[in-house]
Design an enzyme around this catalytic site. Sequence first.
Site, mmCIF file in Angstrom:
data_model
loop_
_atom_site.group_PDB
_atom_site.id
_atom_site.type_symbol
_atom_site.label_atom_id
_atom_site.label_comp_id
_atom_site.label_asym_id
_atom_site.label_seq_id
_atom_site.Cartn_x
_atom_site.Cartn_y
_atom_site.Cartn_z
ATOM 1 N N SER A 37 0.830 -1.209 0.000
ATOM 2 C CA SER A 37 0.000 0.000 0.000
ATOM 3 C C SER A 37 0.863 1.257 0.000
ATOM 4 O O SER A 37 1.803 1.387 0.795
ATOM 5 C CB SER A 37 -0.898 0.000 1.242
ATOM 6 O OG SER A 37 -1.605 1.209 1.381
ATOM 7 N N SER A 45 -5.584 13.309 -3.521
ATOM 8 C CA SER A 45 -6.434 14.496 -3.509
ATOM 9 C C SER A 45 -5.933 15.634 -2.637
ATOM 10 O O SER A 45 -6.291 16.787 -2.865
ATOM 11 C CB SER A 45 -7.842 14.112 -3.056
ATOM 12 O OG SER A 45 -7.821 13.627 -1.714
ATOM 13 N N LYS A 55 0.112 -6.427 5.575
ATOM 14 C CA LYS A 55 0.203 -5.179 4.818
ATOM 15 C C LYS A 55 1.627 -4.644 4.853
ATOM 16 O O LYS A 55 2.264 -4.612 5.907
ATOM 17 C CB LYS A 55 -0.765 -4.132 5.391
ATOM 18 C CG LYS A 55 -0.736 -2.791 4.665
ATOM 19 C CD LYS A 55 -1.798 -1.841 5.189
ATOM 20 C CE LYS A 55 -1.519 -1.399 6.609
ATOM 21 N NZ LYS A 55 -2.453 -0.352 7.071
ATOM 22 N N LYS A 113 -17.949 12.767 -7.734
ATOM 23 C CA LYS A 113 -17.070 13.921 -7.923
ATOM 24 C C LYS A 113 -17.276 14.465 -9.332
ATOM 25 O O LYS A 113 -18.245 15.166 -9.576
ATOM 26 C CB LYS A 113 -15.633 13.530 -7.600
ATOM 27 C CG LYS A 113 -15.466 13.218 -6.105
ATOM 28 C CD LYS A 113 -14.069 12.859 -5.726
ATOM 29 C CE LYS A 113 -13.910 12.714 -4.213
ATOM 30 N NZ LYS A 113 -14.807 11.753 -3.569
ATOM 31 N N THR A 117 -28.539 -0.992 0.821
ATOM 32 C CA THR A 117 -29.546 -0.593 -0.157
ATOM 33 C C THR A 117 -28.860 0.016 -1.378
ATOM 34 O O THR A 117 -27.965 0.849 -1.258
ATOM 35 C CB THR A 117 -30.505 0.434 0.462
ATOM 36 O OG1 THR A 117 -31.190 -0.185 1.563
ATOM 37 C CG2 THR A 117 -31.535 0.916 -0.557
#
Length: 534
Positions: free
Chosen positions: A208, A260, A227, A333, A363
């Site tokens: 990662s 971001s 990890k 976005k 849902t």
Amino acid sequence: MESVLMHAKKACPFLHASSASTLRGLSKSGMPSSRSMLMTRAQECPVMGKAIQTRSFSATAKPAQAAVVPAKKAFDYEAFYSEELEKKHKDKSYRYFNNINRLAQKFPLAHTASVEDEVNVWCSNDYLGMGRSPVLKDAMKRTLDRYGAGAGGTRNIAGNADLHLRLESELADLHHKEGALVFSSCYVANDDTLSVLGSRLPGCIIFSDALNHASMIQGMRHSGAQKKIFRHNDMAHLEQLLQAADPSVPKIVAFESVYSMCGSVAPIREMVALAKKYGAITFLDEVHAVGMYGPRGAGVAEHLDYDLNSRHPTMGNGSIMDEIDIITGTLGKAFGVVGGYIAGSAGFVDLVRSYGPGFIFTTSLPPVVVSGALESVKYLKSSQLERQRQQLNTRTCTVKSRLADLGIPVVPNPSHIVPVLVGDAAAAKMASDELLSDHRIYVQSINYPTVPVGHERLRITPTPGHTPEMVDSFVDAIEQLWKRHDFKRVDDWTAQGGCAGVGVPDAPLVTPVWSDAQLFPNKEAEALQSVLNE
């Protein structure tokens, strides 16, 4: 009672001469157990009465009890909440949320709690302003009238709506994949996918990037898989970790295309090459890139082979996008609505569909939302105007270059994100507050833990809807703010050795993802510039 009698026999002449059976009989002679005839007579006796009083015996005596331990006080939940929140206040990581209501007919304008109080939004993730587009709104109105507001439940219960299947087909085609699956959000999509793969692939190791999103980190945690974290975009470190792993175990290399908060872009080709070399599959999060890059808006992976994907936008065309195993994206976005998705091989998609609790038990998106997403994806596959205008507002004539001219510390990056470094949590919050109160400009401050302590910033995202006049007002407001509070400029950060990429000595030149040739193809530049000036 036996112990009382034995003691009494030693002190009383009458009792001393009586047999035990006689005494036992007297103690049971028709009296309530709490007060026998024997005890009554004993209390009347001058000898025994005194003895009983001395040893604290009584006719109503009860068995001795252990000392009463005070009950523990119940856990104070409200105090706990207050203590935990106080920690956030002390380290300046407490999050404040402003009342911002985007106006569909005026975006990027919005109103605050008062409808008359309008502000200019400079930090929306609706990067292209598609949330207000008639392309979406008209389709959503028709769908609302036909199918109503809700989805009716999970797809397992309510069934697959035709709109969901059509959207998934469009998304699979967009990313050159066999299949796609739509989720309620990309947070859920990332969490579900990594947790399912990491837990079901035997002995799986997930590699990662250090700056990966919280949704990916959560999925890795839920997977229980081992990890390994490699330094951000550091291919040498990634290879070192891959080399040390058992060649026979399954491996996933997980990373984002556009990060971001800093705007950096992953070296996708190198990442894919390393993964293939060491037998790993690639998991690419294109959340902040879909709709924004590529000839059809598939993201940075598509953009890397811009000309090829423009001419032959199909799976199997030989582009790097075909070599990526798993792509995740968002509908919330640049596509202007809400939701997330994954795209990959048919077997992979079916595995997550069959085992992912986030998909199975949530849902599904309402048809009205799906119809908007479907129209947005289809539209942005063919329209470049929104992408080009957004890029131009970000870098060429506008925000990045103009702030740089003033020495305002913009974290250097090749993407559409404009992070302005402040370097202090309280100062960043104050800057956000003053922009809103004094200049009617909304930019949210970004503090720890979203960014490291000392890297606090304002995260700015120009849209195609920001006019030259709006850009002028914004740049002027930032300059006034920096002068008023003497915030650090690029030279100040350089003198300190740099921070977050600002003022770093001998920093490599940043090349934008969008080249000038892609922004200004042939004679389209003049037409595009005229549109911008309207």
